[in-house]
Design a protein around this motif. Sequence first.
Motif, mmCIF file in Angstrom:
data_model
loop_
_atom_site.group_PDB
_atom_site.id
_atom_site.type_symbol
_atom_site.label_atom_id
_atom_site.label_comp_id
_atom_site.label_asym_id
_atom_site.label_seq_id
_atom_site.Cartn_x
_atom_site.Cartn_y
_atom_site.Cartn_z
ATOM 1 N N ARG A 362 48.117 2.253 -18.458
ATOM 2 C CA ARG A 362 48.528 3.183 -17.406
ATOM 3 C C ARG A 362 48.759 2.489 -16.068
ATOM 4 N N THR A 363 47.960 1.459 -15.762
ATOM 5 C CA THR A 363 47.975 0.875 -14.422
ATOM 6 C C THR A 363 48.296 -0.615 -14.395
ATOM 7 N N ASN A 364 48.313 -1.292 -15.556
ATOM 8 C CA ASN A 364 48.468 -2.749 -15.660
ATOM 9 C C ASN A 364 47.298 -3.489 -15.019
ATOM 10 N N TRP A 365 46.167 -2.802 -14.842
ATOM 11 C CA TRP A 365 44.955 -3.425 -14.302
ATOM 12 C C TRP A 365 43.836 -3.225 -15.311
ATOM 13 N N SER A 366 43.146 -4.328 -15.652
ATOM 14 C CA SER A 366 42.088 -4.267 -16.654
ATOM 15 C C SER A 366 40.748 -4.669 -16.040
ATOM 16 N N PRO A 367 39.769 -3.745 -15.962
ATOM 17 C CA PRO A 367 38.450 -4.086 -15.412
ATOM 18 C C PRO A 367 37.578 -4.825 -16.431
ATOM 19 N N LEU A 368 38.116 -5.923 -17.007
ATOM 20 C CA LEU A 368 37.402 -6.656 -18.048
ATOM 21 C C LEU A 368 36.087 -7.228 -17.537
ATOM 22 N N SER A 369 36.103 -7.797 -16.319
ATOM 23 C CA SER A 369 34.876 -8.401 -15.794
ATOM 24 C C SER A 369 33.792 -7.354 -15.603
ATOM 25 N N GLY A 370 34.188 -6.159 -15.172
ATOM 26 C CA GLY A 370 33.201 -5.096 -15.000
ATOM 27 C C GLY A 370 32.595 -4.651 -16.315
ATOM 28 N N MET A 371 33.432 -4.501 -17.336
ATOM 29 C CA MET A 371 32.943 -4.116 -18.650
ATOM 30 C C MET A 371 32.032 -5.195 -19.237
ATOM 31 N N THR A 372 32.368 -6.452 -18.983
ATOM 32 C CA THR A 372 31.515 -7.557 -19.442
ATOM 33 C C THR A 372 30.165 -7.503 -18.754
ATOM 34 N N LEU A 373 30.196 -7.291 -17.444
ATOM 35 C CA LEU A 373 28.965 -7.226 -16.651
ATOM 36 C C LEU A 373 28.049 -6.113 -17.144
ATOM 37 N N VAL A 374 28.619 -4.941 -17.357
ATOM 38 C CA VAL A 374 27.812 -3.805 -17.806
ATOM 39 C C VAL A 374 27.287 -4.044 -19.218
ATOM 40 N N GLY A 375 28.148 -4.561 -20.112
ATOM 41 C CA GLY A 375 27.728 -4.797 -21.489
ATOM 42 C C GLY A 375 26.581 -5.784 -21.589
ATOM 43 N N ILE A 376 26.676 -6.900 -20.858
ATOM 44 C CA ILE A 376 25.603 -7.900 -20.913
ATOM 45 C C ILE A 376 24.346 -7.380 -20.229
ATOM 46 N N THR A 377 24.509 -6.587 -19.182
ATOM 47 C CA THR A 377 23.338 -5.977 -18.536
ATOM 48 C C THR A 377 22.585 -5.087 -19.527
#
Length: 573
Positions: A362-377
Amino acid sequence: MADLPSTAAKPYPELTWIALIVGWILGCVIAVSIGYAALILGFSIEGSELAAILGFGILRGILRRKSIIENNIVQTIASGVNGASSGMMFSVPAIFLLGFGDRFDPVILTFGCIAGAFLGIAFIIPLRKHMIDYERLTYPGGVAVATILKSPGAGVRKAMILVAAALISAVVQFTTIETGVSNWNLGALIGLPNYMNGIWYLSLMTIGVGFIAGRGGIAFIIGGFVAYWFLSPMLSATGAFPLDAAGVTINEPGPLRLLLYRPLGIGMLIGGAIMGVILASPLIVSAIKSMQKAAQVSTGASRDEMPIKLLYFAVGGAAILLSFMAITSVESVSLVQGISMALLGTLWIWMAGIILSEAIGRTNWSPLSGMTLVGITLLIVMTQAFGMERSDSIIAALMVGAATCVAMSQATDLMLDLKTGYLVGATPRMQQIGQFAGAWLGPIVVIGVIFILNESHGLGSEKLPAPQAQALASTIDGIMGGDVPTQKYIAGAVLGGILSAVMGGLGITVGLGFYLPFNIVLTYSLGTLARELTDRFKGKTFSEEVGIPIAAGLIVGEALVGVGDALFIVLGS
């Protein structure tokens, strides 16, 4: 060459042995290049367009093959290999930064990341019909690659330009390595105060990344300029520079960055990432609906799709490998604990992969780093609940977390490639097989690059700052009760969250400007300025046809020489 599957009824070759081999070769080149750049700049760029340009140069320019859909398979395989670069470069270096580089088994980690890659692909394939055929999500990156594939003459020309630029960049990088001169202190020559840090990083790769990002990189530049050309002069004017333990004023750019701007930048990365996840939460509803619709049509899938039973097999097998990695990551992990971590990782891959695919579509922006941060947390919290000691908890969580990050990266990459295939008339099943065929190679290449660069220059050093991994390591330190500048992290997190609430990803990009040495930001700004001037005076078509291939070549040339030099250092020692 014979096709891998039978394509006797098709007028054009698609998934062939030539496509497979060329895809593997290009994928390795791109993974090394983009992975190396990610360790320096803290963010990754999409590799599909680069793979399409290089693929044209080889298939049409050298081998004289004319099938657009075969070139599409090449870029699908190559980007599948590259899918591991951002996923692993954002996570694995944190193990080294936290001091556990000699405590984990790289072979087990690599197999775990391969399992994660297969999970990400298998989970996202059933959503192709809904996201692309039914919802018709835009996927601007996929559209851009399709445009290249539909312009065969332009594709060959772009490849030639790219190779020429890569050679120039390689020569410049080799010269800086041989002379030991990698920075130019222009600020000192014009009388700029030291705290304003008027030093330029001599890197054509950094200029190339800035050109490709264009206006999207302006926030990154603003972050650096605010830190060094606004806050530093303000601190000087008010006499508010911090003092060291001996009471001496800290006003040099290096120490000032370590004490003040880097902690603020890390906090902004964390806050921006968390806000990105919060903003993406409405997509969970859409994701659930997508899975429901996919389930309704899966039994009637056409022969152009991979059989759903085969995908179930891929999910099951990859989940077992992920469980094996979790159990064998450290000796203190029990069977139940390892399976629990793998199940949490698998669940997060499913949910985050869908959210990321919707977001980038939808936006061509991927919050991959945020998802990684939350997943590892979440994994850290789970291992702490198991009562594991600090080092074992961190190693186990980061190893499983790295696999989930690779999975999420593969999911978004495949959907971009499938959008391209949809536009050029490719067979989805062929692309899906191609993604699997490339995904296994990426983790092997990237883990080798990580060890080589850490051995030669040290991850987290001035040369390889690894910003995303630094933010992850700092977050883990905070969770585990480490000695961290909590107030600065919190202040940065609040600011990063506010900025990302105003515009998606803004807190992360501004935070990177605070975090990275200003010499990198200054040089990066030249690339962004060049893109703006080129768009304005030469036109956007010229930027796309000439400017971007040049910029991509600058990245490839410098990165390959940089990694080659690191390998030479390691072998020489």
